[in-house]
Design a protein around this motif. Sequence first.
Motif, PDB file in Angstrom:
ATOM      1  N   VAL A 120       0.868  -1.173   0.000  1.00  8.70           N
ATOM      2  CA  VAL A 120       0.000   0.000   0.000  1.00  8.70           C
ATOM      3  C   VAL A 120       0.906   1.224   0.000  1.00  8.70           C
ATOM      4  N   MET A 121       0.606   2.156  -0.898  1.00  8.14           N
ATOM      5  CA  MET A 121       1.409   3.364  -1.060  1.00  8.14           C
ATOM      6  C   MET A 121       0.627   4.558  -0.519  1.00  8.14           C
ATOM      7  N   ASN A 122       1.002   5.023   0.674  1.00  6.07           N
ATOM      8  CA  ASN A 122       0.383   6.224   1.226  1.00  6.07           C
ATOM      9  C   ASN A 122       0.921   7.423   0.451  1.00  6.07           C
ATOM     10  N   ASN A 123       0.045   8.068  -0.300  1.00 13.75           N
ATOM     11  CA  ASN A 123       0.535   9.177  -1.112  1.00 13.75           C
ATOM     12  C   ASN A 123       0.110  10.552  -0.599  1.00 13.75           C
ATOM     13  N   VAL A 124      -0.610  10.587   0.529  1.00 16.60           N
ATOM     14  CA  VAL A 124      -0.942  11.886   1.132  1.00 16.60           C
ATOM     15  C   VAL A 124      -0.826  11.856   2.657  1.00 16.60           C
ATOM     16  N   ALA A 125      -1.314  10.802   3.322  1.00 13.23           N
ATOM     17  CA  ALA A 125      -1.271  10.738   4.789  1.00 13.23           C
ATOM     18  C   ALA A 125       0.155  10.960   5.291  1.00 13.23           C
ATOM     19  N   THR A 126       0.293  11.771   6.360  1.00  9.94           N
ATOM     20  CA  THR A 126       1.639  12.184   6.787  1.00  9.94           C
ATOM     21  C   THR A 126       2.003  11.812   8.225  1.00  9.94           C
ATOM     22  N   GLY A 127       1.091  11.219   8.982  1.00 13.20           N
ATOM     23  CA  GLY A 127       1.420  10.844  10.359  1.00 13.20           C
ATOM     24  C   GLY A 127       2.719  10.062  10.421  1.00 13.20           C
ATOM     25  N   SER A 128       3.639  10.476  11.288  1.00 14.44           N
ATOM     26  CA  SER A 128       4.979   9.876  11.307  1.00 14.44           C
ATOM     27  C   SER A 128       4.945   8.364  11.508  1.00 14.44           C
ATOM     28  N   ILE A 129       3.935   7.878  12.226  1.00 16.92           N
ATOM     29  CA  ILE A 129       3.865   6.457  12.571  1.00 16.92           C
ATOM     30  C   ILE A 129       3.417   5.575  11.402  1.00 16.92           C
ATOM     31  N   VAL A 130       2.856   6.173  10.357  1.00 18.51           N
ATOM     32  CA  VAL A 130       2.193   5.398   9.297  1.00 18.51           C
ATOM     33  C   VAL A 130       3.082   4.289   8.729  1.00 18.51           C
ATOM     34  N   THR A 131       4.315   4.591   8.355  1.00 18.26           N
ATOM     35  CA  THR A 131       5.178   3.567   7.751  1.00 18.26           C
ATOM     36  C   THR A 131       5.886   2.711   8.798  1.00 18.26           C
ATOM     37  N   LYS A 132       5.730   3.074  10.059  1.00 24.32           N
ATOM     38  CA  LYS A 132       6.399   2.331  11.134  1.00 24.32           C
ATOM     39  C   LYS A 132       5.446   1.397  11.869  1.00 24.32           C
ATOM     40  N   GLN A 133       4.193   1.385  11.469  1.00 23.34           N
ATOM     41  CA  GLN A 133       3.186   0.589  12.170  1.00 23.34           C
ATOM     42  C   GLN A 133       3.569  -0.892  12.223  1.00 23.34           C
ATOM     43  N   PHE A 134       4.222  -1.380  11.167  1.00 26.36           N
ATOM     44  CA  PHE A 134       4.608  -2.797  11.114  1.00 26.36           C
ATOM     45  C   PHE A 134       6.114  -2.959  10.896  1.00 26.36           C
ATOM     46  N   ALA A 135       6.866  -1.948  11.282  1.00 30.11           N
ATOM     47  CA  ALA A 135       8.311  -1.960  11.040  1.00 30.11           C
ATOM     48  C   ALA A 135       9.021  -3.077  11.800  1.00 30.11           C
ATOM     49  N   ASN A 136       8.383  -3.588  12.850  1.00 30.37           N
ATOM     50  CA  ASN A 136       9.023  -4.656  13.640  1.00 30.37           C
ATOM     51  C   ASN A 136       8.732  -6.043  13.069  1.00 30.37           C
ATOM     52  N   GLN A 137       7.965  -6.110  11.990  1.00 30.12           N
ATOM     53  CA  GLN A 137       7.657  -7.394  11.370  1.00 30.12           C
ATOM     54  C   GLN A 137       8.697  -7.715  10.288  1.00 30.12           C
ATOM     55  N   PRO A 138       8.873  -8.984   9.946  1.00 29.02           N
ATOM     56  CA  PRO A 138       9.907  -9.365   8.960  1.00 29.02           C
ATOM     57  C   PRO A 138       9.761  -8.639   7.629  1.00 29.02           C
ATOM     58  N   GLU A 139       8.512  -8.426   7.200  1.00 30.15           N
ATOM     59  CA  GLU A 139       8.260  -7.683   5.966  1.00 30.15           C
ATOM     60  C   GLU A 139       7.286  -6.557   6.279  1.00 30.15           C
ATOM     61  N   ASN A 140       7.528  -5.398   5.682  1.00 31.16           N
ATOM     62  CA  ASN A 140       6.659  -4.240   5.890  1.00 31.16           C
ATOM     63  C   ASN A 140       6.099  -3.846   4.522  1.00 31.16           C
ATOM     64  N   TYR A 141       4.783  -3.896   4.389  1.00 32.00           N
ATOM     65  CA  TYR A 141       4.156  -3.634   3.095  1.00 32.00           C
ATOM     66  C   TYR A 141       3.622  -2.203   2.974  1.00 32.00           C
ATOM     67  N   VAL A 142       3.962  -1.347   3.931  1.00 29.89           N
ATOM     68  CA  VAL A 142       3.471   0.037   3.937  1.00 29.89           C
ATOM     69  C   VAL A 142       4.571   0.980   3.466  1.00 29.89           C
ATOM     70  N   PHE A 143       4.296   1.699   2.370  1.00 32.79           N
ATOM     71  CA  PHE A 143       5.239   2.653   1.785  1.00 32.79           C
ATOM     72  C   PHE A 143       4.588   4.041   1.760  1.00 32.79           C
ATOM     73  N   ARG A 144       5.417   5.055   1.509  1.00 33.44           N
ATOM     74  CA  ARG A 144       4.851   6.416   1.463  1.00 33.44           C
ATOM     75  C   ARG A 144       5.661   7.285   0.499  1.00 33.44           C
ATOM     76  N   ASN A 145       4.957   8.208  -0.177  1.00 35.91           N
ATOM     77  CA  ASN A 145       5.652   9.248  -0.938  1.00 35.91           C
ATOM     78  C   ASN A 145       5.024  10.618  -0.670  1.00 35.91           C
ATOM     79  N   SER A 146       4.821  10.912   0.619  1.00 34.95           N
ATOM     80  CA  SER A 146       4.437  12.255   1.064  1.00 34.95           C
ATOM     81  C   SER A 146       5.364  12.646   2.213  1.00 34.95           C
ATOM     82  N   ALA A 147       5.419  13.946   2.502  1.00 30.18           N
ATOM     83  CA  ALA A 147       6.341  14.442   3.537  1.00 30.18           C
ATOM     84  C   ALA A 147       5.750  14.169   4.918  1.00 30.18           C
TER      85      ALA A 147
END
Length: 384
Positions: A120-147
């Motif tokens: 899933v590519m977050n292209n507007v949501a900016t909450g700092s935690i968004v891409t880190k929600q599953f960062a502790n899992q072996p694979e993280n399927y959350v990406f982002r291209n917003s500031a």
Amino acid sequence: MNFKLKALVAGVALGLSMSAMAADPIKIGVSGPFTGGSAPMGVSMRDGVRLAAAEINAKGGVLGRKLELVERDDEAKNERGVQVTQELINKERVVATVGYINTGVALASQRFYQQAKIPVMNNVATGSIVTKQFANQPENYVFRNSANDTIQSAMIGEEVTRRGFKKPAILADSTNYGQLGREDLEKVLDKKNMKPVVVEKYNIGDVDMTAQLLRAKQAGADVVLTYGIGPELAQIANGMQKLGWKVPIIGSWTLAMANFVDNAGANGNGARMPQTFIQDPNTPKRKAFIDAYIKAYNPPGGRMPSAVSAAQGYDSVYLLAAAIQQAGSTEGPKIAAALEDLKTPVEGVVATYNKPYSKTDHEAINFDNTKFGEVQNGRVVLAK
């Protein structure tokens, strides 16, 4: 029919079947608020996504297949976002999704993509935690291209000190976006040994900010810092004018949206905000994108409702397409692995993305491709 003929017919049928399968479109989900207060962001994002998909399809698609967008309005509501997500995964069988405008909707919904191993590519949501929600899992399927808000709050803090303000007031809305952004902003100020003179909250739909603004004024605030997602931001600028109180407004990127710029009018002049994209045709790629957007959608006054959302939406499709092409597959784990190691630069309108992601970093936007915009006479221009 003899055996050889049967085999030949079966072989032809199989070949046709495989050919049809190869030509099946690649389904990409598009999730955002296309109605309600966040609609300027959602519609602009969706329209940018449509432009990119149309361009890619006109050049033959990806892996010889057309991109098919499956659009759903999440209404900026967490529960609706969850419903839409499950529908896109289980019914529509999307291979990836772009979107999520609202941080709260992203945090409630993207867990289902994580479980399904679909990027899933977050292209507007900016909450700092968004891409880190599953960062502790072996694979993280959350990406982002917003500031993200870590970038934005740091930039706002730098602007505060650069201009010599000493007594900031913070006005943040009650959404996840507003409150998480406020937390990031307070951390930045704390590192600068600066404490806001007041921290005020308001709700989506509020039309009168007098009480909050009076407390900020009486506390001697010399700048108002905002974190909010909707047209309420204009009530801050207009409320300040009613009180006869003129101090600068600096806030998150949403101050660039048409529903702030138009509803605040002259009261919004001078408001500054971090931007990844300003509607300025200063490169051939940006000019082509802006011209195509205006021709396709004919926005009032030739101005995108949310230029940042449109540009990031557009780029998100090109990033995904590059990953699918490189992976040679529409399987989620292979697309995610390709995103984490893109071999070829991807030219977007926000930036040219050169290895934008890695295994441990799913943020494509950094300080280098974010700058300050300023509202001037109904438009957002590059701040000087």
